[in-house]
Motif scaffolding. Structure first.
Motif, mmCIF file in Angstrom:
data_model
loop_
_atom_site.group_PDB
_atom_site.id
_atom_site.type_symbol
_atom_site.label_atom_id
_atom_site.label_comp_id
_atom_site.label_asym_id
_atom_site.label_seq_id
_atom_site.Cartn_x
_atom_site.Cartn_y
_atom_site.Cartn_z
ATOM 1 N N HIS A 230 0.810 -1.216 0.000
ATOM 2 C CA HIS A 230 0.000 0.000 0.000
ATOM 3 C C HIS A 230 0.845 1.268 0.000
ATOM 4 N N GLY A 281 -8.252 -13.749 6.895
ATOM 5 C CA GLY A 281 -8.938 -12.578 6.370
ATOM 6 C C GLY A 281 -8.006 -11.467 5.944
ATOM 7 N N LEU A 282 -6.807 -11.410 6.548
ATOM 8 C CA LEU A 282 -5.846 -10.378 6.163
ATOM 9 C C LEU A 282 -5.483 -10.451 4.683
ATOM 10 N N ALA A 285 -8.084 -8.391 2.758
ATOM 11 C CA ALA A 285 -8.418 -7.027 3.166
ATOM 12 C C ALA A 285 -8.050 -6.048 2.055
ATOM 13 N N PRO A 286 -8.995 -5.211 1.620
ATOM 14 C CA PRO A 286 -8.749 -4.372 0.439
ATOM 15 C C PRO A 286 -8.034 -3.055 0.721
ATOM 16 N N SER A 287 -8.006 -2.582 1.981
ATOM 17 C CA SER A 287 -7.477 -1.246 2.245
ATOM 18 C C SER A 287 -6.820 -1.220 3.615
ATOM 19 N N ALA A 289 -7.514 0.689 6.073
ATOM 20 C CA ALA A 289 -8.534 0.825 7.115
ATOM 21 C C ALA A 289 -9.085 -0.543 7.524
ATOM 22 N N VAL A 290 -9.342 -1.385 6.537
ATOM 23 C CA VAL A 290 -9.826 -2.739 6.843
ATOM 24 C C VAL A 290 -8.737 -3.549 7.532
ATOM 25 N N LEU A 291 -7.481 -3.380 7.101
ATOM 26 C CA LEU A 291 -6.373 -4.071 7.753
ATOM 27 C C LEU A 291 -6.259 -3.663 9.216
ATOM 28 N N ILE A 293 -8.687 -2.708 11.182
ATOM 29 C CA ILE A 293 -9.771 -3.368 11.913
ATOM 30 C C ILE A 293 -9.449 -4.833 12.151
ATOM 31 N N MET A 294 -8.908 -5.502 11.122
ATOM 32 C CA MET A 294 -8.535 -6.904 11.265
ATOM 33 C C MET A 294 -7.443 -7.078 12.317
ATOM 34 N N TRP A 295 -6.506 -6.136 12.339
ATOM 35 C CA TRP A 295 -5.427 -6.220 13.327
ATOM 36 C C TRP A 295 -5.973 -6.020 14.742
#
Length: 499
Positions: A230, A281-282, A285-287, A289-291, A293-295
């Motif tokens: 990213h 799920g990581l 993760a598309p962005s 921000a989602v990463l 949340i997953m973390w």
């Protein structure tokens, strides 16, 4: 008196852990970037520097365990904090990569002495406070996010070397805290030896290594994907990680109440299954921000599992707390080393990224199925042992009438909550902040006043350097207070009622 001393000992342990863990995590985050950009080190030299510290720490940890079972654990941990601090000093003055190797040796030895002795010291109070390791883990998480906020806010102002000096100062304070602390006498007679402990705890140690392997691997994958996939900068990467560190400091004590109700093996299994889902799920993760949340979700699972593992090891240790924690730390380090190495080798393409994520998920899922057998073979209780009553508790009014007993019980159980109310401490922090910023506003150096009512500034003024050193201090203080506010409100909402 006994209860007061126990509480003071717990607070000393937590403060020392927070002061040391935060700088250590910041160092691990910044060191590869610093030696590459500032010292001109090549990639193999960076790898050798990291490997040297890991090797020294691995060799010294069993020795630290033996020392912690023979001498005062507070002083052993203080010596480790001093070596930790010296490693920061050497990094701060290092003219080249050669001197940095000396700092790595000091850091590896200091970390081994500090963490082994400190965890053994925490284990001394496990019978009176079965959530002791959860509190320690929360303190480590709190120290980590505060250190990251301070370091990343100040680095543009004081450079890498200034951050290292701050780390040295924090370690020095931790050493003073531990030197002033009183430790319980160490009894070595009848304590199991190192080989006996290793044989008894082999299944649990394998589970510990597996957890550390997955956690370190997932963290490295996330770091590399944010940087390379990213194209995020240092501050943006830290912004993804810091919410997870806040979870580390917020949830462990709350989750311990669930451990008491559900049992250790069930919590460990659920945490590993949840971590497996998050690791898989990581990869989708598309962005960023989602990463993030997953973390956060993954951090919540590890916040449940790791204190339970530490408590199980401490209970199984008997009188050999030092040796047991030395073995535990070695297993953790071994798992983390393997996890980061494998993750680094697999990362490099979309396929490798996904293989690494699913590999970590598979390991965690396997661990969730074998955790029950591992804990049973160690021979500890499924549910944490209820804390023994202290003298002060036994002397509390128990001869009251039936009508009076509910009110008496309520008054006894409400008092600890009043003493540990997070909003009360937060209110003190806010009061100090408001008074200080009011005084600075009259002098023309209040950062929040300038940010809200002053002229427009570039983004760098808000995140990197705000000019005058008082404005920079105010900026860092403001960021810390914002996170402290979120943390305190979260603790107030999630705080358990008396057990």
């Amino acid at each position: 008196m006994d209860e007061v001393a126990q509480k003071r000992r717990s607070e000393e342990n937590q403060l020392a852990a927070a002061l040391t863990k935060g700088p250590a995590e910041v160092l691990d985050f910044l060191l590869p970037l610093w030696v590459g950009s500032q010292l001109g080190a090549s990639a193999p030299e960076v790898g050798a520097l990291t490997a040297l510290e890991t090797l020294v720490s691995f060799v010294v940890r069993p020795i630290a365990g033996a020392l912690a079972d023979r001498f005062d654990r507070g002083r052993i941990a203080a010596a480790g904090a001093v070596l930790y601090g010296l490693s920061f000093v050497v990094y701060a003055v290092a003219p080249g990569i050669g001197v940095a190797y000396l700092a790595a040796v000091l850091g590896g030895a200091g970390g081994a002495l500090f963490w082994v002795a400190l965890r053994a010291r925490v284990g001394e109070g496990l019978a009176r406070d079965d959530g002791a390791f959860g509190k320690l883990f929360a303190a480590e998480g709190g120290g980590t996010w505060i250190a990251f906020v301070v370091a990343l806010s100040a680095i543009a102002w004081i450079d890498y070397r200034g951050v290292f000096w701050l780390g040295a100062a924090a370690c020095a304070v931790a050493a003073v805290v531990l030197l002033n602390a009183k430790s319980a006498p160490v009894r070595e007679e009848g304590a199991p030896r190192l080989l006996q402990l290793g044989k008894r705890m082999r299944p649990m140690l394998a589970l510990v290594a597996l957890t550390a392997m997955a956690e370190a691997g997932v963290a490295l994958l996330l770091l590399m994907h944010l940087q390379r996939g990213h194209q995020l900068q240092l501050g943006e990467i830290a912004a993804v990680f810091i919410p997870g560190f806040i979870v580390y400091s917020l949830l462990p004590d709350y989750l311990h109440g669930f451990v008491r109700k559900a049992g250790r093996t069930r919590v460990l299994a659920l945490a590993m299954m949840a971590s497996a889902v998050f690791a898989a799920g990581l990869s989708f993760a598309p962005s960023p921000a989602v990463l993030a949340i997953m973390w956060v979700l993954s951090a919540a699972a590890f916040a449940a599992a790791i204190p339970v593992e530490q408590a199980v090891v401490a209970e199984a240790a008997g009188l050999s707390l030092g040796r047991a924690m030395g073995i535990y730390e070695s297993a953790t380090l071994l798992g983390a080393t393997i996890g980061t190495f494998v993750a680094g080798q697999l990362y490099g393409s979309d396929a490798g990224w996904r293989v690494a994520c699913f590999g970590a998920a598979t390991l965690l899922l396997f661990g969730s199925f074998v955790v029950r057998g591992a804990v049973r073979r160690v021979g500890v209780a499924e549910f944490p042992v209820e804390p023994r009553k202290t003298v002060s508790q036994k002397e509390s009014p128990v001869t009251c009438t039936v009508e009076e007993s509910p009110q008496a019980a309520e008054s006894v159980t409400e008092e600890p909550n009043k003493r540990t109310n997070p909003l009360r401490n937060w209110a003190v922090h806010v009061g100090v902040y408001v008074v200080a910023q009011t005084a600075l506003a009259f002098a023309g150096y209040s950062w929040p006043v300038e940010a809200l009512s002053g002229e427009a500034h570039e983004a760098g003024w808000y995140w990197n350097s705000s000019g005058h050193w008082l404005l920079n201090v105010g900026r860092i203080w403001t960021f810390v207070l914002v996170i402290d506010t979120l943390w305190s409100i979260g603790r107030a909402v999630l705080r358990k009622r008396p057990y």
